[in-house]
Design a protein around this motif. Structure first.
Motif, short mmCIF file in Angstrom:
data_model
loop_
_atom_site.label_atom_id
_atom_site.label_comp_id
_atom_site.label_asym_id
_atom_site.label_seq_id
_atom_site.Cartn_x
_atom_site.Cartn_y
_atom_site.Cartn_z
N THR A 1 0.82 -1.22 0.00
CA THR A 1 0.00 0.00 0.00
C THR A 1 0.85 1.27 0.00
O THR A 1 0.30 2.37 0.13
CB THR A 1 -0.92 0.01 1.23
OG1 THR A 1 -0.13 -0.09 2.42
CG2 THR A 1 -1.92 -1.13 1.18
N SER A 2 2.18 1.12 -0.13
CA SER A 2 3.05 2.29 -0.16
C SER A 2 4.33 1.96 -0.91
O SER A 2 4.66 0.78 -1.12
CB SER A 2 3.39 2.75 1.26
OG SER A 2 4.27 1.82 1.88
N ASN A 3 5.07 2.99 -1.26
CA ASN A 3 6.36 2.80 -1.92
C ASN A 3 7.30 1.98 -1.05
O ASN A 3 7.98 1.06 -1.53
CB ASN A 3 7.02 4.16 -2.21
CG ASN A 3 6.23 5.02 -3.16
OD1 ASN A 3 5.16 4.61 -3.63
ND2 ASN A 3 6.73 6.21 -3.43
N GLU A 4 7.35 2.32 0.23
CA GLU A 4 8.29 1.65 1.14
C GLU A 4 7.97 0.16 1.26
O GLU A 4 8.87 -0.69 1.24
CB GLU A 4 8.25 2.31 2.52
CG GLU A 4 8.77 3.73 2.56
CD GLU A 4 7.77 4.76 2.08
OE1 GLU A 4 8.15 5.93 1.93
OE2 GLU A 4 6.58 4.38 1.86
N ILE A 5 6.68 -0.15 1.41
CA ILE A 5 6.29 -1.56 1.53
C ILE A 5 6.60 -2.31 0.24
O ILE A 5 7.06 -3.45 0.26
CB ILE A 5 4.80 -1.67 1.89
CG1 ILE A 5 4.54 -1.11 3.29
CG2 ILE A 5 4.33 -3.13 1.82
CD1 ILE A 5 3.07 -1.03 3.65
N ALA A 6 6.37 -1.67 -0.91
CA ALA A 6 6.62 -2.32 -2.20
C ALA A 6 8.07 -2.78 -2.30
O ALA A 6 8.36 -3.91 -2.67
CB ALA A 6 6.28 -1.37 -3.35
N VAL A 7 9.00 -1.89 -1.96
CA VAL A 7 10.42 -2.21 -2.09
C VAL A 7 10.85 -3.21 -1.01
O VAL A 7 11.53 -4.21 -1.30
CB VAL A 7 11.27 -0.93 -2.00
CG1 VAL A 7 12.76 -1.28 -1.98
CG2 VAL A 7 10.96 -0.01 -3.17
N PHE A 58 -2.13 0.98 -7.13
CA PHE A 58 -1.35 2.04 -7.75
C PHE A 58 -0.23 1.40 -8.58
O PHE A 58 0.59 0.63 -8.03
CB PHE A 58 -0.75 2.94 -6.67
CG PHE A 58 -1.73 3.89 -6.04
CD1 PHE A 58 -3.10 3.70 -6.16
CD2 PHE A 58 -1.28 5.00 -5.33
CE1 PHE A 58 -4.01 4.59 -5.58
CE2 PHE A 58 -2.17 5.88 -4.74
CZ PHE A 58 -3.54 5.67 -4.86
N PRO A 59 -0.14 1.68 -9.86
CA PRO A 59 0.82 0.99 -10.73
C PRO A 59 2.29 1.21 -10.35
O PRO A 59 3.14 0.34 -10.62
CB PRO A 59 0.52 1.56 -12.11
CG PRO A 59 -0.91 1.98 -12.04
CD PRO A 59 -1.09 2.50 -10.65
N HIS A 60 2.60 2.36 -9.75
CA HIS A 60 4.02 2.58 -9.44
C HIS A 60 4.51 1.65 -8.34
O HIS A 60 5.71 1.40 -8.23
CB HIS A 60 4.29 4.05 -9.09
CG HIS A 60 3.75 4.51 -7.79
ND1 HIS A 60 2.40 4.71 -7.55
CD2 HIS A 60 4.38 4.83 -6.63
CE1 HIS A 60 2.22 5.12 -6.31
NE2 HIS A 60 3.41 5.21 -5.73
N PHE A 61 3.59 1.09 -7.53
CA PHE A 61 4.02 0.07 -6.57
C PHE A 61 4.61 -1.15 -7.30
O PHE A 61 5.61 -1.73 -6.89
CB PHE A 61 2.84 -0.38 -5.70
CG PHE A 61 2.24 0.68 -4.83
CD1 PHE A 61 2.92 1.85 -4.53
CD2 PHE A 61 0.96 0.50 -4.30
CE1 PHE A 61 2.36 2.82 -3.71
CE2 PHE A 61 0.39 1.46 -3.48
CZ PHE A 61 1.07 2.63 -3.19
N THR A 62 3.94 -1.52 -8.39
CA THR A 62 4.43 -2.64 -9.20
C THR A 62 5.81 -2.33 -9.77
O THR A 62 6.71 -3.18 -9.75
CB THR A 62 3.44 -2.93 -10.35
OG1 THR A 62 2.26 -3.49 -9.80
CG2 THR A 62 4.04 -3.92 -11.36
N MET A 63 5.99 -1.12 -10.29
CA MET A 63 7.27 -0.77 -10.90
C MET A 63 8.40 -0.78 -9.89
O MET A 63 9.51 -1.24 -10.17
CB MET A 63 7.16 0.60 -11.58
CG MET A 63 6.11 0.64 -12.69
SD MET A 63 6.47 -0.50 -14.04
CE MET A 63 7.55 0.54 -15.02
N LEU A 64 8.13 -0.28 -8.70
CA LEU A 64 9.15 -0.30 -7.65
C LEU A 64 9.48 -1.73 -7.22
O LEU A 64 10.65 -2.10 -7.05
CB LEU A 64 8.69 0.52 -6.44
CG LEU A 64 8.69 2.04 -6.64
CD1 LEU A 64 7.90 2.72 -5.54
CD2 LEU A 64 10.13 2.56 -6.67
N ALA A 65 8.44 -2.55 -7.05
CA ALA A 65 8.68 -3.96 -6.67
C ALA A 65 9.44 -4.70 -7.76
O ALA A 65 10.30 -5.54 -7.47
CB ALA A 65 7.34 -4.64 -6.39
N ALA A 66 9.14 -4.37 -9.02
CA ALA A 66 9.81 -5.05 -10.13
C ALA A 66 11.30 -4.78 -10.14
O ALA A 66 12.09 -5.62 -10.59
CB ALA A 66 9.18 -4.63 -11.46
N THR A 67 11.72 -3.59 -9.65
CA THR A 67 13.16 -3.30 -9.61
C THR A 67 13.90 -4.20 -8.63
O THR A 67 15.12 -4.35 -8.72
CB THR A 67 13.41 -1.83 -9.23
OG1 THR A 67 12.97 -1.60 -7.88
CG2 THR A 67 12.70 -0.88 -10.18
#
Length: 472
Positions: free
Chosen positions: A50-56, A79-88
């Motif tokens: 649910t957040s950038n920090e959790i995604a990474v 939110f699609p940018h969560f996916t992009m951050l996790a994908a990195t």
């Protein structure tokens, strides 16, 4: 069984995320159950993203498990940018999965995330639907099986023993292409190592193996010239020499050039190649080891993928002849077929009872035995990695090995090279389309229908599929 990492993505608005948290966890539980019921290990995120920090953080944590497949799950709008951050933070095969629900738009979340991944060229597979639906579970299992095969390829080593044979461009590929596309390294080994090491094999091991073959094969047809106890012993020594190279160089699969140096002056590798590809030898049960003749790199790579998918011995053959009056292909190559194909039995002795060792033919003056049998009938998948304008493609057709009766088998085998093994086959691909497009002289097969798994492998590797059944 595979190891699967699972992350569930949610809405980035605090008040929305809190309201749908239970729903996300419930849907994740059903997806996780689908994987675990099939016997896979699932490493799941501690909470929905649910957040950038959790995604990474969560992506890094589940990636540390070294999964065969990473699953990004969308039960709701995310939110699609969560996916992009996790994908990195993840590597390897990636699956996007969503439910289809008119209230919670998980499908919308998947499409937004998948489109973003497309923009940066991150390869992935998509599956939508209810995880309790048997059809969806079959698609999930197909993807997991394919991902495990791709994972099994990456970091593996191919031993190319002897280099390119007889000018075959289709048997050679560039190591930098392989490491980039498939994650496979190529170890170059000289054929002299087989000759040198064969001389050092203990005679008692050779005698035991030869006695086993003489006792259990349908016939060891010594002729006092090409096939003698000595030349067969040289082939057995070669088998042990290659096994030693496999262990020493930590090879995962291999190919042996053979022609013309070994076949002219030492011995053919027919016995070596047949029993490496078998799930047994005279010493007992063992894992199959993919070994291509003529050091065919793309052939061995096709075989290794098919082995990783199925766990079965994989056929290697020339597309030797097409009998148009019977619509039958004769797939044959100098003793290369695993003896398992003679009866496709778990009992080695059933297979050996249908296997003959005949003296090598004119083309191979060094002599030795050719491992002859007729492939047992049954459904099969035929495939071959080849290249079109430098880009890899998998050429694919379903078909079957056919039983034409003993008299017809004898007649057709004697019409080509009788001493070699033969797999009389019918392809679902039309003969004209096959001959017009097929990109090699070698073809490979495993029993059963593995076409969907092979297609899934190609999606994960970004390799094109050429469906030979299509007359395009």
């Amino acid at each position: 069984m595979a190891t699967i990492s699972l992350l569930t993505f949610s809405d980035g608005r605090d008040f929305v995320a809190a309201d749908i948290d239970d729903f996300c966890r419930q849907k994740e539980g059903l997806l996780r159950q689908a994987f675990e019921t099939a016997g896979h290990t699932v490493v799941a995120g501690a909470q929905p993203v649910t957040s950038n920090e959790i995604a990474v953080a969560e992506a890094r944590r589940v990636a540390a498990a070294g999964p065969d497949l990473t699953v990004f799950h969308y039960p709701v709008w995310a939110f699609p940018h969560f996916t992009m951050l996790a994908a990195t933070a993840t590597t390897g095969p990636l699956l996007l999965a969503s439910t289809i629900d008119p209230v919670q738009p998980g499908m919308v979340g998947l499409l937004a995330a998948g489109g973003a991944l497309d923009q940066i060229g991150r390869q992935h597979t998509r599956i939508t639907g209810d995880a309790t639906d048997p059809a969806v579970r079959r698609r999930l299992q197909t993807t997991v099986t394919a991902a495990a095969a791709v994972s099994g390829l990456r970091g593996s080593t191919f031993g190319r023993i002897g280099g390119r044979p007889m000018g075959m461009y289709t048997a050679a590929s560039s190591p930098e292409v392989w490491i980039d596309t498939f994650g496979v390294d190529v170890e170059e080994i000289d054929q002299w190592e087989i000759v040198r090491r064969a001389e050092l094999v203990d005679e008692s091991r050779v005698a035991t193996a030869r006695a086993w073959l003489e006792k259990h094969a349908a016939g060891v047809h010594y002729d006092g010239d090409k096939l003698t106890p000595e030349t067969l012993g040289r082939q057995i020594r070669s088998y042990y020499a290659v096994r030693e190279l496999i262990d020493e160089w930590h090879l995962d699969f291999a190919g042996i050039k053979g022609q013309p140096e070994l076949t002219n002056h030492f011995a053919t590798m027919d016995v070596t190649e047949a029993f490496l590809n078998d799930p047994y030898d005279w010493d007992g049960p063992k894992e199959t080891f993919v070994c291509s003749t003529e050091s065919d790199m793309d052939g061995a790579l096709t075989m290794q993928i098919m082995k990783l998918l199925s766990g079965l011995p994989v056929l290697f053959a020339d597309v030797r002849h097409y009998h148009g009056d019977l619509d039958v292909w004769d797939l044959a190559n100098s003793g290369q077929h695993a003896t398992w194909y003679a009866a496709r039995s778990d009992d080695p002795l059933e297979n050996l009872a249908k296997t003959h060792l005949y003296p090598e033919v004119f083309f191979f003056p060094a002599g030795g035995a050719s491992v002859h049998h007729i492939a047992a009938a049954g459904e099969a998948t035929f495939a071959r990695l080849s290249r079109l304008d430098h880009r890899y493609r998998l050429q694919l057709t379903k078909g079957r090995f056919v039983d034409l009766g003993h008299e017809t088998h004898e007649r057709l085998a004697r019409a080509s090279t009788y001493e070699w093994p033969h797999a009389f086959s019918r392809f679902d691909a039309p003969a004209e389309a096959f001959l017009d497009r097929f990109g090699a002289n070698h073809i490979h097969a495993i029993p059963g229908d593995w076409t969907e798994e092979l297609r899934a492998v190609c999606r994960l590797l970004d390799v094109d599929v050429d469906d030979l059944e299509s007359t395009r």
